[in-house]
Enzyme design. Sequence first.
Site, PDB file in Angstrom:
ATOM      1  N   ARG A  41      12.816  21.112  27.458  1.00 36.66           N
ATOM      2  CA  ARG A  41      13.662  22.307  27.391  1.00 36.66           C
ATOM      3  C   ARG A  41      15.020  22.001  26.750  1.00 36.66           C
ATOM      4  NH1 ARG A  41      11.965  24.922  33.240  1.00 36.66           N
ATOM      5  NH2 ARG A  41      10.365  26.328  32.418  1.00 36.66           N
ATOM      6  N   GLY A 359       5.941  25.959  31.860  1.00 37.49           N
ATOM      7  CA  GLY A 359       5.778  25.439  33.213  1.00 37.49           C
ATOM      8  C   GLY A 359       5.023  24.118  33.275  1.00 37.49           C
TER       9      GLY A 359
END
Length: 404
Positions: A41, A359
């Site tokens: 991320r 996720g």
Amino acid sequence: MEQTVKNLDDLLSEGVRGRRVLVRADLNVPLDGERITDDGRVRASLPTLRKLTEAGARVVVTAHLGRPKGTPDPQFSLAPVARRLSELLGAEVAFATDLVGESAKSVVAGLSDGAVALLENVRFDARETSKDEQERGALADELAALVGPDAAFVSDGFGVVHRKQASVYDVAKRLPAYAGGLVLSEVEVLRTLTGDPKRPYAVVLGGSKVSDKLGVIQALLPKVDKLLIGGGMAYTFLAAQGHDVGKSLLQEDQLDNTRQLLAEHGDKLVLPVDVVVADRFAADAQKRTVGVDEIPADWMGLDIGPRSVELFSGILAEARTVFWNGPAGVFEFEAFADGTRGIAQAIVDSDAFSVVGGGDSAAAVRTLGLPEAGFSHISTGGGASLEFLEGKQLPGVAVLEGEG
């Protein structure tokens, strides 16, 4: 996302040199102490940050990490992220030890053109996630005041756009707001899936609980050609078929829902035919592979078996479009990672337009050493991806479109 939404290129064309730009990024990375175990991320935030710094903006990044319950908690500090961001950008990222307090004001005031500051975890302030619009608005007012009247806001944290939170939603109502490149690309990819995807269209859903995925399962089944079920939630489906699942994860309150889904869409739903069971939940547990009708009463299923991988892989090989969200088993334990690895490899080997729904699935790709370039798109937002596919309005996107 509608073409009427102002984006990063629009902001850059207006000129940002010397202006402060508040960027809501998604830097919610897994930590082992102060060590980041997956910086995906952080790396995903770089293109937007680089465009802004190269154009001379004074960039102020706000983000969250974990669920610190609205009060400062050292284990959820963004300090390790600031260090990693500095390494990746090749320039020092100034770190404010608070959100809108004296440290933040000092750090932001000291920014030069092309420099970046990261504010401490926005969820250290309970107002960020408050259900009270006035409380969230008060924090948004302070964030807007921090960057000043000439500032702009760039929404680039796709992993949080499904949340009506101060730094995602309310700030966008107080500053000129623009969609970052990451948010734009995520929405564009997901609109491909909800529009007219190339067929056959196969979806692989894993994870632990049926209840977490029920909405998206119900939304997707009329639209897909095959929906493959793995992970812990497969055992509730298997139990609904009448199998004894031993000590495997079972949501008894979802048995009626799964029976109904099987009755209405049994031709599309594909369940495991064999599983890897363990005598306990541990990396070094005893394990064996059994058919789904042979699960011992005192053992638990922790992965799909090789025949299931072969079954799923055959379907994925024929697919033209694939969406995958949720691991097939407890991939964190090497002994129970083969199912997830097998599914991921089948997607890599296919010619399909493939989307990994963020996720744990995105983490699995990196943990298992699979080539990220083997997938058409790896999302940064698991929950946001699922809610988009479920047809829900995402507040952080709606506010950029002038809605919400």
